[in-house]
Scaffold this motif. Structure first.
Motif, PDB file in Angstrom:
ATOM      1  N   VAL A  41     -30.523  -9.085  -2.230  1.00 52.93           N
ATOM      2  CA  VAL A  41     -29.198 -10.014  -1.205  1.00 52.93           C
ATOM      3  C   VAL A  41     -28.826 -10.819  -1.924  1.00 52.93           C
ATOM      4  N   LEU A  42     -29.779 -11.598  -2.302  1.00 51.19           N
ATOM      5  CA  LEU A  42     -29.884 -12.945  -2.703  1.00 51.19           C
ATOM      6  C   LEU A  42     -28.838 -12.929  -4.856  1.00 51.19           C
ATOM      7  N   GLN A  43     -29.177 -11.733  -4.885  1.00 50.05           N
ATOM      8  CA  GLN A  43     -28.068 -11.260  -6.629  1.00 50.05           C
ATOM      9  C   GLN A  43     -27.418 -10.777  -6.887  1.00 50.05           C
ATOM     10  N   GLU A  44     -26.678  -9.688  -5.322  1.00 51.72           N
ATOM     11  CA  GLU A  44     -26.033  -9.841  -4.778  1.00 51.72           C
ATOM     12  C   GLU A  44     -25.136 -10.878  -4.550  1.00 51.72           C
ATOM     13  N   GLN A  45     -25.178 -11.625  -3.197  1.00 57.63           N
ATOM     14  CA  GLN A  45     -24.341 -13.013  -3.435  1.00 57.63           C
ATOM     15  C   GLN A  45     -24.030 -13.617  -4.257  1.00 57.63           C
ATOM     16  N   LEU A  46     -25.185 -13.522  -5.102  1.00 63.02           N
ATOM     17  CA  LEU A  46     -24.595 -14.666  -5.891  1.00 63.02           C
ATOM     18  C   LEU A  46     -23.591 -13.322  -7.380  1.00 63.02           C
ATOM     19  N   LYS A  47     -23.602 -12.528  -7.297  1.00 65.10           N
ATOM     20  CA  LYS A  47     -22.765 -11.816  -7.828  1.00 65.10           C
ATOM     21  C   LYS A  47     -20.933 -11.849  -8.031  1.00 65.10           C
ATOM     22  N   GLY A  48     -21.584 -11.414  -6.827  1.00 62.88           N
ATOM     23  CA  GLY A  48     -20.633 -11.544  -5.471  1.00 62.88           C
ATOM     24  C   GLY A  48     -19.653 -13.151  -5.909  1.00 62.88           C
ATOM     25  N   THR A  49     -20.584 -13.887  -5.473  1.00 60.50           N
ATOM     26  CA  THR A  49     -20.013 -15.401  -5.882  1.00 60.50           C
ATOM     27  C   THR A  49     -19.617 -15.940  -7.266  1.00 60.50           C
ATOM     28  N   LYS A  50     -20.286 -15.151  -7.911  1.00 56.06           N
ATOM     29  CA  LYS A  50     -19.602 -15.311  -9.265  1.00 56.06           C
ATOM     30  C   LYS A  50     -17.895 -14.446  -9.854  1.00 56.06           C
ATOM     31  N   GLU A  51     -17.747 -13.453  -9.190  1.00 55.23           N
ATOM     32  CA  GLU A  51     -16.416 -12.768  -9.129  1.00 55.23           C
ATOM     33  C   GLU A  51     -15.653 -13.556  -8.029  1.00 55.23           C
ATOM     34  N   LEU A  52     -15.951 -13.940  -7.307  1.00 55.53           N
ATOM     35  CA  LEU A  52     -14.969 -15.326  -6.414  1.00 55.53           C
ATOM     36  C   LEU A  52     -14.674 -16.634  -7.011  1.00 55.53           C
ATOM     37  N   VAL A  53     -15.912 -16.749  -8.472  1.00 57.06           N
ATOM     38  CA  VAL A  53     -15.625 -18.448  -9.016  1.00 57.06           C
ATOM     39  C   VAL A  53     -14.673 -17.759  -9.781  1.00 57.06           C
ATOM     40  N   GLU A  54     -14.755 -16.275 -10.247  1.00 60.71           N
ATOM     41  CA  GLU A  54     -13.800 -15.855 -11.123  1.00 60.71           C
ATOM     42  C   GLU A  54     -12.125 -15.757 -10.683  1.00 60.71           C
ATOM     43  N   THR A  55     -12.505 -14.897  -9.805  1.00 61.12           N
ATOM     44  CA  THR A  55     -10.880 -15.224  -9.442  1.00 61.12           C
ATOM     45  C   THR A  55     -10.319 -16.132  -8.889  1.00 61.12           C
ATOM     46  N   ASN A  56     -11.001 -16.552  -8.047  1.00 65.93           N
ATOM     47  CA  ASN A  56     -10.092 -18.258  -7.507  1.00 65.93           C
ATOM     48  C   ASN A  56     -10.456 -19.617  -8.859  1.00 65.93           C
ATOM     49  N   GLY A  57     -10.885 -19.727  -9.683  1.00 61.60           N
ATOM     50  CA  GLY A  57     -11.031 -20.388 -10.675  1.00 61.60           C
ATOM     51  C   GLY A  57     -11.469 -21.568  -9.657  1.00 61.60           C
ATOM     52  N   HIS A  58     -13.120 -20.885  -8.961  1.00 59.80           N
ATOM     53  CA  HIS A  58     -13.374 -22.853  -8.293  1.00 59.80           C
ATOM     54  C   HIS A  58     -14.221 -23.032  -9.464  1.00 59.80           C
ATOM     55  N   SER A  59     -14.058 -24.931  -9.002  1.00 56.47           N
ATOM     56  CA  SER A  59     -14.682 -25.182 -10.300  1.00 56.47           C
ATOM     57  C   SER A  59     -16.037 -25.013  -9.956  1.00 56.47           C
ATOM     58  N   HIS A  60     -16.583 -26.339 -11.196  1.00 58.99           N
ATOM     59  CA  HIS A  60     -18.320 -25.739 -11.375  1.00 58.99           C
ATOM     60  C   HIS A  60     -19.015 -26.876 -10.507  1.00 58.99           C
ATOM     61  N   GLU A  61     -18.926 -27.432  -9.647  1.00 55.36           N
ATOM     62  CA  GLU A  61     -19.622 -28.322  -7.900  1.00 55.36           C
ATOM     63  C   GLU A  61     -19.377 -27.405  -7.030  1.00 55.36           C
ATOM     64  N   ASP A  62     -18.892 -26.275  -7.031  1.00 57.18           N
ATOM     65  CA  ASP A  62     -18.731 -25.459  -6.305  1.00 57.18           C
ATOM     66  C   ASP A  62     -19.289 -24.269  -6.289  1.00 57.18           C
ATOM     67  N   SER A  63     -19.909 -24.258  -7.214  1.00 63.66           N
ATOM     68  CA  SER A  63     -20.331 -22.963  -7.886  1.00 63.66           C
ATOM     69  C   SER A  63     -22.139 -23.864  -7.977  1.00 63.66           C
ATOM     70  N   ASN A  64     -22.210 -25.201  -8.375  1.00 62.94           N
ATOM     71  CA  ASN A  64     -23.168 -25.556  -8.301  1.00 62.94           C
ATOM     72  C   ASN A  64     -23.537 -25.291  -6.543  1.00 62.94           C
ATOM     73  N   GLU A  65     -22.424 -26.413  -5.484  1.00 65.16           N
ATOM     74  CA  GLU A  65     -23.549 -26.072  -4.118  1.00 65.16           C
ATOM     75  C   GLU A  65     -24.305 -24.937  -4.390  1.00 65.16           C
ATOM     76  N   ILE A  66     -22.672 -23.738  -4.333  1.00 61.10           N
ATOM     77  CA  ILE A  66     -23.567 -22.498  -3.526  1.00 61.10           C
ATOM     78  C   ILE A  66     -24.802 -22.322  -4.391  1.00 61.10           C
ATOM     79  N   ASN A  67     -25.326 -22.596  -5.464  1.00 59.11           N
ATOM     80  CA  ASN A  67     -26.908 -22.458  -5.927  1.00 59.11           C
ATOM     81  C   ASN A  67     -27.613 -23.280  -5.430  1.00 59.11           C
ATOM     82  N   VAL A  68     -27.581 -24.417  -5.133  1.00 58.14           N
ATOM     83  CA  VAL A  68     -28.393 -25.415  -4.343  1.00 58.14           C
ATOM     84  C   VAL A  68     -28.728 -24.226  -2.460  1.00 58.14           C
ATOM     85  N   LEU A  69     -27.585 -24.215  -2.515  1.00 57.82           N
ATOM     86  CA  LEU A  69     -27.551 -23.452  -1.075  1.00 57.82           C
ATOM     87  C   LEU A  69     -28.476 -22.301  -1.221  1.00 57.82           C
TER      88      LEU A  69
END
Length: 414
Positions: free
Chosen positions: A285-313
């Motif tokens: 589940v976490l791998q799928e979430q991480l994959k979806g999160t990466k796609e979302l970052v690539e699509t919406n252009g979130h910052s590196h800090e948002d990505s770190n917050e997701i990893n911490v979560l």
């Protein structure tokens, strides 16, 4: 001053003199040791120190110092004491020879004295003859007569003593000759044969008594054997059946114990499998979430800090799930022995703040319980994650797995 006419200083001197004249007390016997025994063995071989050494040896034997370990050493010392017997017999023979020589010297000296007495008496007898006797005064004659009688008495006494010595020698020689005579030899042979016959009779009687005792013992053994056979035949089938039932009950009890241990192992295995499947599902589940999160970052252009917050979560979720699994895995203590083991292990790890590997911990616990295994200790530590935690230290070949006490940290998070 003086007391009763005696000076105190003189009294003290008298006491000191008495103390000096008093015989010294015997020295204390030293305690037995291998070193002292070796010294004593040397003293036993020295004639001048033998008396002192044999006293110590006797004291040691009476104290009970002879045992399986020291028996050979004591045997050697007793053997030395036996060797001293030969020296004593040689010494006695030497003294006897000296005594015989002294007797011979005394006899020769006595013979010389007696010869001189004879000469002196001959002088007195010659003086009493008329051609010399008439020229002496009355007082002189009286003195010569007294001297002559006294000399004759002494000469007779010495002569009797010498004759006595010669008679003793003749009797000894006569005894020796009688011992060598055929009649004496025959009497000696007859007495020896009689003694031998008596000894043979005694030995024969002793052997006959032993034979009777052996026969009685054989009869007793036969009776005991027959009684044993009768006892075995009298055992009923009910008793045999009861014995078999007791044996079967014992085996069933052992089987139940083994079955219970097997069920416990099965439940632990199922729980581990469940945890493993749950962890794999969560990881997926976490791998799928991480994959979806990466796609979302690539699509919406979130910052590196948002990505770190997701990893911490995500890591927090993993840790929370791990703690939930730990709480599920934690079980209560099964016995008082486990409580004792936990207390001892906690004390050991508390004085080892940097932790200890399972081998070190197991070697310490084995000194207290030789039957405990390293696997049993590790399973107990794994069941209490809030008290004990496992860490990896080192790099590469020096990588080591250590257990630490975390109870003080775990109690704050409860």
């Amino acid at each position: 001053g003086q007391v009763n006419g005696v000076c105190p200083q003189g009294l003290c001197q008298t006491q000191e003199l008495g103390d000096r004249l008093r015989p010294p007390s015997p020295p204390a016997i030293m305690h037995y040791s291998e070193h002292e025994a070796a010294l004593l063995a040397e003293k036993l071989k020295d004639d001048s120190k033998f008396s002192e050494a044999i006293t110590v040896l006797l004291s040691w034997i009476e104290r009970g110092e002879v045992n399986r370990r020291s028996a050979n050493q004591f045997y050697s010392m007793v053997q030395s004491a036996n060797s001293h017997v030969r020296r004593l017999m040689n010494e006695k023979a030497t003294h006897e020879q000296e005594m015989e020589e002294a007797k011979e010297n005394f006899k020769n000296a006595l013979t010389g004295i007696l010869t001189q007495f004879e000469q002196i008496v001959a002088v007195f007898n010659a003086s009493t003859r008329q051609k010399a006797w008439d020229h002496f005064s009355k007082a002189q004659r009286k003195n010569i007569d007294i001297w002559r009688k006294h000399s004759e008495e002494l000469r007779n006494a010495q002569s009797e003593q010498l004759m006595g010595i010669r008679r003793e020698e003749e009797m000894e020689m006569s005894d020796d000759e009688n011992c060598d005579s055929p009649t004496k030899k025959m009497r000696v042979d007859e007495s020896a044969l009689a003694a031998q016959a008596y000894a043979l009779k005694e030995e024969n009687d002793s052997l006959r008594w032993q034979l009777d005792a052996y026969r009685n013992e054989v009869e007793l053994l036969k009776q005991e054997k027959e009684q044993l056979f009768r006892t075995e035949e009298n055992l009923t089938k009910d008793q045999q059946l009861q014995f078999l039932q007791q044996t079967m009950q014992g085996m069933q009890q052992q089987l139940l114990t083994i079955q219970e241990e097997l069920n416990n192992k099965k439940s632990e295995l199922e729980q581990a499998k469940e945890e493993q499947s749950h962890t794999q599902a969560l990881l997926k589940v976490l791998q799928e979430q991480l994959k979806g999160t990466k796609e979302l970052v690539e699509t919406n252009g979130h910052s590196h800090e948002d990505s770190n917050e997701i990893n911490v979560l995500t890591v927090a979720l993993v840790n929370q799930d791990r703690e939930n699994n730990i709480e599920k895995r934690s079980q209560g203590l099964k016995s008082e022995k486990e409580a004792l083991l936990i207390g001892i292990i906690s004390t050991f790890l508390h004085v080892h703040p940097f932790g200890a590997n399972i081998e070190y911990l197991w070697s310490y616990m084995q000194q207290l319980d030789s039957k405990i295994s390293a696997n049993e200790i590790e399973m107990l530590l794994m069941r209490l994650p809030r008290m004990f935690k496992q860490e990896f230290t080192g790099v590469g070949a020096t990588l080591e797995k250590r257990w630490k006490l975390c109870a003080f940290e775990g109690i704050k998070t409860t």
